[in-house]
Design an enzyme around this catalytic site. Sequence first.
Site, PDB file in Angstrom:
ATOM      1  N   GLU A 174      -3.395   2.626  -7.519  1.00 45.28           N
ATOM      2  CA  GLU A 174      -3.793   3.690  -6.606  1.00 45.28           C
ATOM      3  C   GLU A 174      -2.829   4.870  -6.757  1.00 45.28           C
ATOM      4  O   GLU A 174      -1.754   4.884  -6.122  1.00 45.28           O
ATOM      5  CB  GLU A 174      -3.745   3.201  -5.158  1.00 45.28           C
TER       6      GLU A 174
ATOM      7  N   HIS B 134       0.854  -1.194   0.000  1.00 41.71           N
ATOM      8  CA  HIS B 134       0.000   0.000   0.000  1.00 41.71           C
ATOM      9  C   HIS B 134       0.888   1.243   0.000  1.00 41.71           C
ATOM     10  O   HIS B 134       1.977   1.241   0.561  1.00 41.71           O
ATOM     11  CB  HIS B 134      -0.915  -0.008   1.231  1.00 41.71           C
TER      12      HIS B 134
HETATM   13  C1  PEP Z   1      -6.710   3.417   0.203  1.00 40.55           C
HETATM   14  O1  PEP Z   1      -6.538   3.458   1.408  1.00 40.55           O
HETATM   15  O2  PEP Z   1      -6.185   2.528  -0.452  1.00 40.55           O
HETATM   16  C2  PEP Z   1      -7.563   4.414  -0.429  1.00 40.55           C
HETATM   17  C3  PEP Z   1      -7.795   4.324  -1.707  1.00 40.55           C
HETATM   18  O3  PEP Z   1      -8.069   5.397   0.386  1.00 40.55           O
HETATM   19  P1  PEP Z   1      -9.213   6.476  -0.020  1.00 40.55           P
HETATM   20  O4  PEP Z   1     -10.345   5.716  -0.625  1.00 40.55           O
HETATM   21  O5  PEP Z   1      -9.581   7.129   1.272  1.00 40.55           O
HETATM   22  O6  PEP Z   1      -8.590   7.417  -0.989  1.00 40.55           O
END
Ligand code: PEP
Length: 252
Positions: free
Chosen positions: A168, A96
């Site tokens: 992400e 992450h």
């Molecule tokens: C995450 O923690 O992987 C994430 C995408 O957080 P958020 O949805 O709050 O942006």
Amino acid sequence: MVRRLFIAGNWKMNTSSSRAVELAEQVAGALAYVDNIDLAVFPPFVYLSQVAEVLKGTALAVGAQDCFYEDNGAFTGEISTAMLKDVGCSYVIIGHSERRHVIGEADELINRKVLKAVGDGLKPILCVGELLEQRQADETDEVVSRQVKIGLEGLGKADVLNVTIAYEPVWAIGTGETATPEQAQQAHAMIRQLLGELYGGSVAQSVRIQYGGSVKPDNAAELLACPDIDGALVGGASLKVTDFAGIVAGGR
Ligand code: PEP
């Protein structure tokens, strides 16, 4: 064959013992109707057992937010994959952005964790994504490809089918700033093409690629409608039952 749509809720370092159980029960209740989507929640380590217990027999699986690559021994503070399975986990988030950029984990460490998780029968969610300055310097493809290649190094075709990739973009996590569907689709298509080069086209089509970064009920549908977006990794909104349920409803 994996199911295409996978909505996962990362609770990060939030909740308490009672709140974790309450939230799990409420989410399971709100999503009891779901039968064609894989769903999972990722509570803090210390609440995994309790949450797994209340989610038994529901549509929701349980996962951990990290793991270590050794079986046991002198690794103070670390949690093994066997321990996670012992308390009812089937998934684990690895790499992450907060572990990469706050704790300082490198691609090689992340790869060891991915190999260990797959080898021990957990399904890893390998997170990848560029920083804002990397996007601005036009380095997104280079950064994300490197993270995918090193993260999966040593995995065979059959093993990689057990991995979900979560794209992400770091600038979109917890910021309220979501990637546009075009930006997200472009990155997902690039990842799928890379998977095709590494593992062949049919494997590439079968590996799930989730988007994460400020997914909310009002943007889930347009993101999840993109051809290469197979699900969502949800942080902040997974702590609110109506928001998480709204994202699932929007993605169906
Ligand atoms: C995450 O923690 O992987 C994430 C995408 O957080 P958020 O949805 O709050 O942006």
